[in-house]
Design a protein around this motif. Structure first.
Motif, mmCIF file in Angstrom:
data_model
loop_
_atom_site.group_PDB
_atom_site.id
_atom_site.type_symbol
_atom_site.label_atom_id
_atom_site.label_comp_id
_atom_site.label_asym_id
_atom_site.label_seq_id
_atom_site.Cartn_x
_atom_site.Cartn_y
_atom_site.Cartn_z
ATOM 1 N N ILE A 199 39.270 22.782 47.903
ATOM 2 C CA ILE A 199 39.666 23.539 46.725
ATOM 3 C C ILE A 199 39.346 25.011 46.957
ATOM 4 O O ILE A 199 38.188 25.383 47.142
ATOM 5 N N VAL A 200 40.383 25.843 46.945
ATOM 6 C CA VAL A 200 40.216 27.285 47.084
ATOM 7 C C VAL A 200 40.151 27.864 45.676
ATOM 8 O O VAL A 200 41.006 27.592 44.838
ATOM 9 N N CYS A 201 39.117 28.650 45.421
ATOM 10 C CA CYS A 201 38.982 29.298 44.121
ATOM 11 C C CYS A 201 38.073 30.521 44.272
ATOM 12 O O CYS A 201 37.492 30.755 45.323
ATOM 13 N N GLU A 202 37.945 31.281 43.202
ATOM 14 C CA GLU A 202 37.167 32.523 43.201
ATOM 15 C C GLU A 202 35.905 32.326 42.382
ATOM 16 O O GLU A 202 35.970 31.842 41.248
ATOM 17 N N SER A 203 34.762 32.707 42.957
ATOM 18 C CA SER A 203 33.479 32.537 42.269
ATOM 19 C C SER A 203 32.378 33.255 43.043
ATOM 20 O O SER A 203 32.610 33.842 44.089
ATOM 21 N N THR A 204 31.161 33.140 42.536
ATOM 22 C CA THR A 204 29.962 33.525 43.275
ATOM 23 C C THR A 204 29.471 32.257 43.956
ATOM 24 O O THR A 204 29.361 31.207 43.326
ATOM 25 N N TYR A 205 29.197 32.358 45.257
ATOM 26 C CA TYR A 205 28.828 31.180 46.039
ATOM 27 C C TYR A 205 27.856 31.587 47.140
ATOM 28 O O TYR A 205 27.643 32.769 47.399
ATOM 29 N N ALA A 206 27.277 30.591 47.795
ATOM 30 C CA ALA A 206 26.426 30.842 48.956
ATOM 31 C C ALA A 206 27.245 30.608 50.214
ATOM 32 O O ALA A 206 27.976 29.620 50.321
ATOM 33 N N LEU A 207 27.152 31.539 51.151
ATOM 34 C CA LEU A 207 27.839 31.435 52.432
ATOM 35 C C LEU A 207 26.785 31.162 53.506
ATOM 36 O O LEU A 207 25.908 31.989 53.751
ATOM 37 N N CYS A 208 26.879 30.013 54.139
ATOM 38 C CA CYS A 208 25.844 29.582 55.082
ATOM 39 C C CYS A 208 26.325 29.489 56.522
ATOM 40 O O CYS A 208 25.645 28.880 57.355
ATOM 41 N N THR A 209 27.450 30.087 56.858
ATOM 42 C CA THR A 209 28.024 29.898 58.190
ATOM 43 C C THR A 209 27.132 30.374 59.333
ATOM 44 O O THR A 209 27.270 29.890 60.444
ATOM 45 N N THR A 210 26.227 31.299 59.083
ATOM 46 C CA THR A 210 25.306 31.752 60.135
ATOM 47 C C THR A 210 23.848 31.532 59.735
ATOM 48 O O THR A 210 22.944 32.138 60.310
ATOM 49 N N ALA A 211 23.610 30.648 58.776
ATOM 50 C CA ALA A 211 22.270 30.467 58.214
ATOM 51 C C ALA A 211 21.310 29.771 59.176
ATOM 52 O O ALA A 211 21.640 28.761 59.791
ATOM 53 N N VAL B 283 23.854 28.212 42.595
ATOM 54 C CA VAL B 283 25.229 28.317 43.075
ATOM 55 C C VAL B 283 25.442 27.208 44.100
ATOM 56 O O VAL B 283 24.507 26.495 44.461
ATOM 57 N N VAL B 284 26.665 27.083 44.576
ATOM 58 C CA VAL B 284 26.995 26.068 45.566
ATOM 59 C C VAL B 284 27.395 26.759 46.864
ATOM 60 O O VAL B 284 28.034 27.810 46.850
ATOM 61 N N SER B 285 27.043 26.154 47.976
ATOM 62 C CA SER B 285 27.460 26.664 49.273
ATOM 63 C C SER B 285 28.917 26.269 49.508
ATOM 64 O O SER B 285 29.307 25.122 49.319
ATOM 65 N N ARG B 286 29.715 27.255 49.910
ATOM 66 C CA ARG B 286 31.138 27.040 50.158
ATOM 67 C C ARG B 286 31.509 27.690 51.490
ATOM 68 O O ARG B 286 30.680 28.352 52.111
ATOM 69 N N TYR B 287 32.731 27.535 51.913
ATOM 70 C CA TYR B 287 33.178 28.021 53.212
ATOM 71 C C TYR B 287 34.099 29.229 53.055
ATOM 72 O O TYR B 287 34.942 29.272 52.155
ATOM 73 N N GLU C 161 47.559 28.787 52.461
ATOM 74 C CA GLU C 161 46.862 29.193 51.233
ATOM 75 C C GLU C 161 47.197 30.643 50.882
ATOM 76 O O GLU C 161 47.161 31.516 51.734
ATOM 77 N N GLU C 162 47.465 30.884 49.628
ATOM 78 C CA GLU C 162 47.839 32.228 49.170
ATOM 79 C C GLU C 162 46.659 33.202 49.143
ATOM 80 O O GLU C 162 46.783 34.360 49.528
ATOM 81 N N HIS C 163 45.488 32.741 48.702
ATOM 82 C CA HIS C 163 44.360 33.644 48.450
ATOM 83 C C HIS C 163 43.316 33.702 49.560
ATOM 84 O O HIS C 163 42.464 34.577 49.547
ATOM 85 N N LEU C 164 43.359 32.770 50.497
ATOM 86 C CA LEU C 164 42.294 32.703 51.504
ATOM 87 C C LEU C 164 42.894 32.352 52.867
ATOM 88 O O LEU C 164 42.873 31.218 53.301
ATOM 89 N N TYR D 292 36.995 34.672 46.945
ATOM 90 C CA TYR D 292 37.630 33.390 47.244
ATOM 91 C C TYR D 292 36.869 32.673 48.347
ATOM 92 O O TYR D 292 36.372 33.291 49.290
ATOM 93 N N SER D 293 36.794 31.349 48.221
ATOM 94 C CA SER D 293 36.156 30.485 49.202
ATOM 95 C C SER D 293 36.769 29.102 49.048
ATOM 96 O O SER D 293 37.565 28.861 48.147
#
Length: 182
Positions: free
Chosen positions: A31-43, A84-88, A169-172, A65-66
């Protein structure tokens, strides 16, 4: 320490999030949507307790968007802080690691925003073992890239599949991926 205080609330939030999943779901939904989220790709991550299947990962807080397996929502206020939730979010380059080194799966996992630095969050992520090849997000490669530390990651095939699905995807839109250890 913040991480110790967060253990029970993050584990409870994770159980709450998993309770919403039905057992007949066999295909993950992106699900692609816009929000505040945690990005963990390099965590970078650290174990909560010896022998547990969960680790804490130090992630970045982003707004925009994520993609995730659940719909976006506003941060949730809690006694520990904003949840918040971690997203990609698409990556540009990565190393493909093919060994038995453990890594952390943070996708759709619960996180608490740092009260002192709202650009950072601590996420409760699941330890994954013997699932390779897996991704280390980096723009350079050395002998230590796939052998040192505990990082948030994903299976290469999952990242490639998600990247492919985002092309429509249009937004991401995804980036052209560069594999740094060919």
């Amino acid at each position: 320490m913040l991480k110790t205080v967060l253990t029970l609330s993050l584990l409870s939030l994770g159980a709450f999030a998993l309770a919403g999943c039905s057992s007949d779901e066999t295909k993950p939904t992106n699900i692609v949507c816009e929000s505040t989220y945690a990005l963990c790709t390099t965590a970078k991550c650290t174990p909560i307790e010896e022998g547990q299947g969960t680790v804490f990962c130090d992630c970045d807080v982003k707004t925009g968007y994520s993609v995730g397996g659940t719909p976006c929502h506003e941060p949730i206020d809690s006694p520990e802080g904003k949840q918040v939730v971690s997203r990609y979010f698409p990556v540009k380059s990565y190393a493909s690691c093919n060994n038995d080194r453990p890594w952390a799966n943070c996708y759709d996992r619960p996180c608490i925003v740092d009260k002192d630095d709202p650009t950072k969050a601590v996420c409760s992520c699941n330890i994954v073992t013997k699932e390779s090849p897996y991704v280390i997000v980096t723009d350079t490669y050395s002998e230590q890239t796939c052998t040192t530390g505990l990082y948030s990651s994903a299976r290469v095939k999952d990242m490639l599949g998600l990247t492919e699905s985002l092309k429509s995807e249009e937004h991401l839109k995804p980036f052209d991926l560069k594999l740094v250890n060919e």
